[in-house]
Design a protein around this motif. Sequence first.
Motif, PDB file in Angstrom:
ATOM      1  N   TYR A  38      54.372  37.939  23.707  1.00 23.88           N
ATOM      2  CA  TYR A  38      53.203  37.649  23.112  1.00 23.88           C
ATOM      3  C   TYR A  38      53.393  37.103  21.542  1.00 23.88           C
ATOM      4  O   TYR A  38      54.396  37.444  21.125  1.00 23.88           O
ATOM      5  CB  TYR A  38      52.439  38.645  22.971  1.00 23.88           C
ATOM      6  CG  TYR A  38      51.625  39.260  24.334  1.00 23.88           C
ATOM      7  CD1 TYR A  38      52.165  40.076  25.050  1.00 23.88           C
ATOM      8  CD2 TYR A  38      50.269  38.862  24.530  1.00 23.88           C
ATOM      9  CE1 TYR A  38      51.522  40.680  26.062  1.00 23.88           C
ATOM     10  CE2 TYR A  38      49.750  39.362  25.762  1.00 23.88           C
ATOM     11  CZ  TYR A  38      50.341  40.202  26.618  1.00 23.88           C
ATOM     12  OH  TYR A  38      49.585  40.681  27.730  1.00 23.88           O
ATOM     13  N   PHE A  44      53.863  47.978  24.772  1.00 27.38           N
ATOM     14  CA  PHE A  44      54.405  47.225  23.663  1.00 27.38           C
ATOM     15  C   PHE A  44      55.460  47.657  23.022  1.00 27.38           C
ATOM     16  O   PHE A  44      55.614  48.817  22.343  1.00 27.38           O
ATOM     17  CB  PHE A  44      53.251  46.637  22.788  1.00 27.38           C
ATOM     18  CG  PHE A  44      52.180  45.716  23.366  1.00 27.38           C
ATOM     19  CD1 PHE A  44      51.252  46.204  24.291  1.00 27.38           C
ATOM     20  CD2 PHE A  44      52.601  44.322  23.373  1.00 27.38           C
ATOM     21  CE1 PHE A  44      50.260  45.283  24.690  1.00 27.38           C
ATOM     22  CE2 PHE A  44      51.300  43.425  23.548  1.00 27.38           C
ATOM     23  CZ  PHE A  44      50.513  43.830  24.504  1.00 27.38           C
ATOM     24  N   TYR A  91      39.118  44.601  34.592  1.00 27.77           N
ATOM     25  CA  TYR A  91      39.803  46.046  34.023  1.00 27.77           C
ATOM     26  C   TYR A  91      39.961  45.729  32.512  1.00 27.77           C
ATOM     27  O   TYR A  91      40.080  44.466  31.987  1.00 27.77           O
ATOM     28  CB  TYR A  91      41.179  45.894  34.633  1.00 27.77           C
ATOM     29  CG  TYR A  91      42.277  47.100  34.092  1.00 27.77           C
ATOM     30  CD1 TYR A  91      43.504  46.819  33.536  1.00 27.77           C
ATOM     31  CD2 TYR A  91      41.761  48.170  34.258  1.00 27.77           C
ATOM     32  CE1 TYR A  91      44.356  47.842  33.139  1.00 27.77           C
ATOM     33  CE2 TYR A  91      42.506  49.313  33.853  1.00 27.77           C
ATOM     34  CZ  TYR A  91      43.732  49.180  33.179  1.00 27.77           C
ATOM     35  OH  TYR A  91      44.662  50.289  32.954  1.00 27.77           O
ATOM     36  N   TYR A 127      43.227  49.153  22.651  1.00 27.59           N
ATOM     37  CA  TYR A 127      44.492  49.227  22.194  1.00 27.59           C
ATOM     38  C   TYR A 127      44.484  49.666  20.477  1.00 27.59           C
ATOM     39  O   TYR A 127      43.421  49.136  20.022  1.00 27.59           O
ATOM     40  CB  TYR A 127      45.573  47.962  22.311  1.00 27.59           C
ATOM     41  CG  TYR A 127      46.274  47.794  23.651  1.00 27.59           C
ATOM     42  CD1 TYR A 127      45.525  47.027  24.536  1.00 27.59           C
ATOM     43  CD2 TYR A 127      47.498  48.469  23.915  1.00 27.59           C
ATOM     44  CE1 TYR A 127      46.046  46.761  25.879  1.00 27.59           C
ATOM     45  CE2 TYR A 127      48.085  48.088  25.346  1.00 27.59           C
ATOM     46  CZ  TYR A 127      47.447  47.452  25.932  1.00 27.59           C
ATOM     47  OH  TYR A 127      48.052  47.286  27.285  1.00 27.59           O
ATOM     48  N   GLN A 151      46.525  49.547  17.070  1.00 28.45           N
ATOM     49  CA  GLN A 151      47.851  48.849  16.319  1.00 28.45           C
ATOM     50  C   GLN A 151      47.716  49.158  14.838  1.00 28.45           C
ATOM     51  O   GLN A 151      46.878  48.857  14.155  1.00 28.45           O
ATOM     52  CB  GLN A 151      47.672  47.455  16.308  1.00 28.45           C
ATOM     53  CG  GLN A 151      49.057  46.647  16.061  1.00 28.45           C
ATOM     54  CD  GLN A 151      48.985  45.249  16.475  1.00 28.45           C
ATOM     55  OE1 GLN A 151      48.091  44.753  16.547  1.00 28.45           O
ATOM     56  NE2 GLN A 151      50.365  44.619  16.361  1.00 28.45           N
ATOM     57  N   PRO A 186      50.799  47.194  19.579  1.00 30.54           N
ATOM     58  CA  PRO A 186      49.863  47.659  20.018  1.00 30.54           C
ATOM     59  C   PRO A 186      49.899  48.984  21.092  1.00 30.54           C
ATOM     60  O   PRO A 186      50.750  48.929  21.755  1.00 30.54           O
ATOM     61  CB  PRO A 186      48.999  46.599  20.988  1.00 30.54           C
ATOM     62  CG  PRO A 186      49.630  45.311  20.394  1.00 30.54           C
ATOM     63  CD  PRO A 186      50.788  45.763  20.041  1.00 30.54           C
ATOM     64  N   PHE A 229      41.900  46.813  19.228  1.00 26.90           N
ATOM     65  CA  PHE A 229      41.673  45.779  19.875  1.00 26.90           C
ATOM     66  C   PHE A 229      41.017  46.079  21.269  1.00 26.90           C
ATOM     67  O   PHE A 229      41.708  46.798  22.034  1.00 26.90           O
ATOM     68  CB  PHE A 229      42.948  44.879  20.235  1.00 26.90           C
ATOM     69  CG  PHE A 229      43.311  44.244  18.790  1.00 26.90           C
ATOM     70  CD1 PHE A 229      44.297  44.725  18.218  1.00 26.90           C
ATOM     71  CD2 PHE A 229      43.051  42.955  18.523  1.00 26.90           C
ATOM     72  CE1 PHE A 229      44.949  44.145  16.977  1.00 26.90           C
ATOM     73  CE2 PHE A 229      43.364  42.316  17.279  1.00 26.90           C
ATOM     74  CZ  PHE A 229      44.339  42.981  16.704  1.00 26.90           C
ATOM     75  N   THR A 232      41.407  42.004  31.443  1.00 27.58           N
ATOM     76  CA  THR A 232      42.520  41.480  32.286  1.00 27.58           C
ATOM     77  C   THR A 232      42.015  41.045  33.600  1.00 27.58           C
ATOM     78  O   THR A 232      40.911  41.470  34.217  1.00 27.58           O
ATOM     79  CB  THR A 232      43.379  42.546  32.564  1.00 27.58           C
ATOM     80  OG1 THR A 232      44.279  41.978  33.244  1.00 27.58           O
ATOM     81  CG2 THR A 232      43.046  43.613  33.097  1.00 27.58           C
ATOM     82  N   LEU A 252      46.239  39.209  30.403  1.00 26.95           N
ATOM     83  CA  LEU A 252      45.676  40.182  29.601  1.00 26.95           C
ATOM     84  C   LEU A 252      45.207  39.482  28.346  1.00 26.95           C
ATOM     85  O   LEU A 252      45.785  38.712  27.709  1.00 26.95           O
ATOM     86  CB  LEU A 252      46.523  41.305  28.953  1.00 26.95           C
ATOM     87  CG  LEU A 252      46.075  42.447  28.147  1.00 26.95           C
ATOM     88  CD1 LEU A 252      45.072  43.422  28.993  1.00 26.95           C
ATOM     89  CD2 LEU A 252      47.213  43.192  27.732  1.00 26.95           C
ATOM     90  N   PHE A 299      43.265  39.429  24.666  1.00 28.41           N
ATOM     91  CA  PHE A 299      42.590  40.176  23.577  1.00 28.41           C
ATOM     92  C   PHE A 299      41.540  39.707  22.831  1.00 28.41           C
ATOM     93  O   PHE A 299      41.506  38.437  22.765  1.00 28.41           O
ATOM     94  CB  PHE A 299      44.030  40.581  22.550  1.00 28.41           C
ATOM     95  CG  PHE A 299      44.826  41.424  23.126  1.00 28.41           C
ATOM     96  CD1 PHE A 299      45.977  40.954  23.881  1.00 28.41           C
ATOM     97  CD2 PHE A 299      44.906  42.765  22.660  1.00 28.41           C
ATOM     98  CE1 PHE A 299      46.793  42.003  24.525  1.00 28.41           C
ATOM     99  CE2 PHE A 299      45.748  43.598  23.036  1.00 28.41           C
ATOM    100  CZ  PHE A 299      46.894  43.169  23.968  1.00 28.41           C
ATOM    101  N   GLY A 300      40.557  40.543  22.474  1.00 27.02           N
ATOM    102  CA  GLY A 300      39.541  40.157  21.525  1.00 27.02           C
ATOM    103  C   GLY A 300      40.090  40.363  20.089  1.00 27.02           C
ATOM    104  O   GLY A 300      41.060  40.657  20.108  1.00 27.02           O
TER     105      GLY A 300
END
Lengths: 116, 110
Positions: free
Chosen positions: A35, A107, B32, B36, B38, B44, B89, B93, B98, B100-101
Amino acid sequence: EAGVVQSPRYKIIEKKQPVAFWCNPISGHNTLYWYLQNLGQGPELLIRYENEEAVDDSQLPKDRFSAERLKGVDSTLKIQPAELGDSAVYLCASSLGDRASTDTQYFGPGTRLTVL
Amino acid sequence: GESVGLHLPTLSVQEGDNSIINCAYSNSASDYFIWYKQESGKGPQFIIDIRSNMDKRQGQRVTVLLNKTVKHLSLQIAATQPGDSAVYFCAETRYGALTFGSGTRLQVQP
């Protein structure tokens, strides 16, 4: 159990130079992801591997970015040549890969790239 | 431009209070959803997930609510602690991809 390992943690290069990032996923995880995360934004997928096969590389800028996962374990992501706009955090993630849409992705800490 | 991404929505709460972080997702076919956390300088970290056939799921001090009618997801953190300070976040998915917003920065005041 060790998590996802990435190196280097930080890299500063001049524009037009090449750079490479390395990732070792969690042991036993078949799926590996790279990513890109810009400051203040969520990660964006560059490429996804299932074992050694790249199954989704639609967002990878193929003119300058390349990736490989030759033995289906660790992976490298390369940029050549780097541009100023490539400055970002490059995150690697892995998942078991046995349930496509509900696999939890874990991650690594990321590599922060600064292009001068 | 570059400055847009720097202005993360911020939620500031007092230690011990409950926090509610909201997220609007885009794809009605997503099956789904994940939250997360971070922290600065880290990747994350998975908090909690929920499948599209559920509307609520609880974990330790966290609850995720899913409203598919309005495509809204929320994360509730009970008794917020200083260690909860981070950017949160939501992610959706479908078929393993996946998305992310935009994140929300949670600041916990002592």
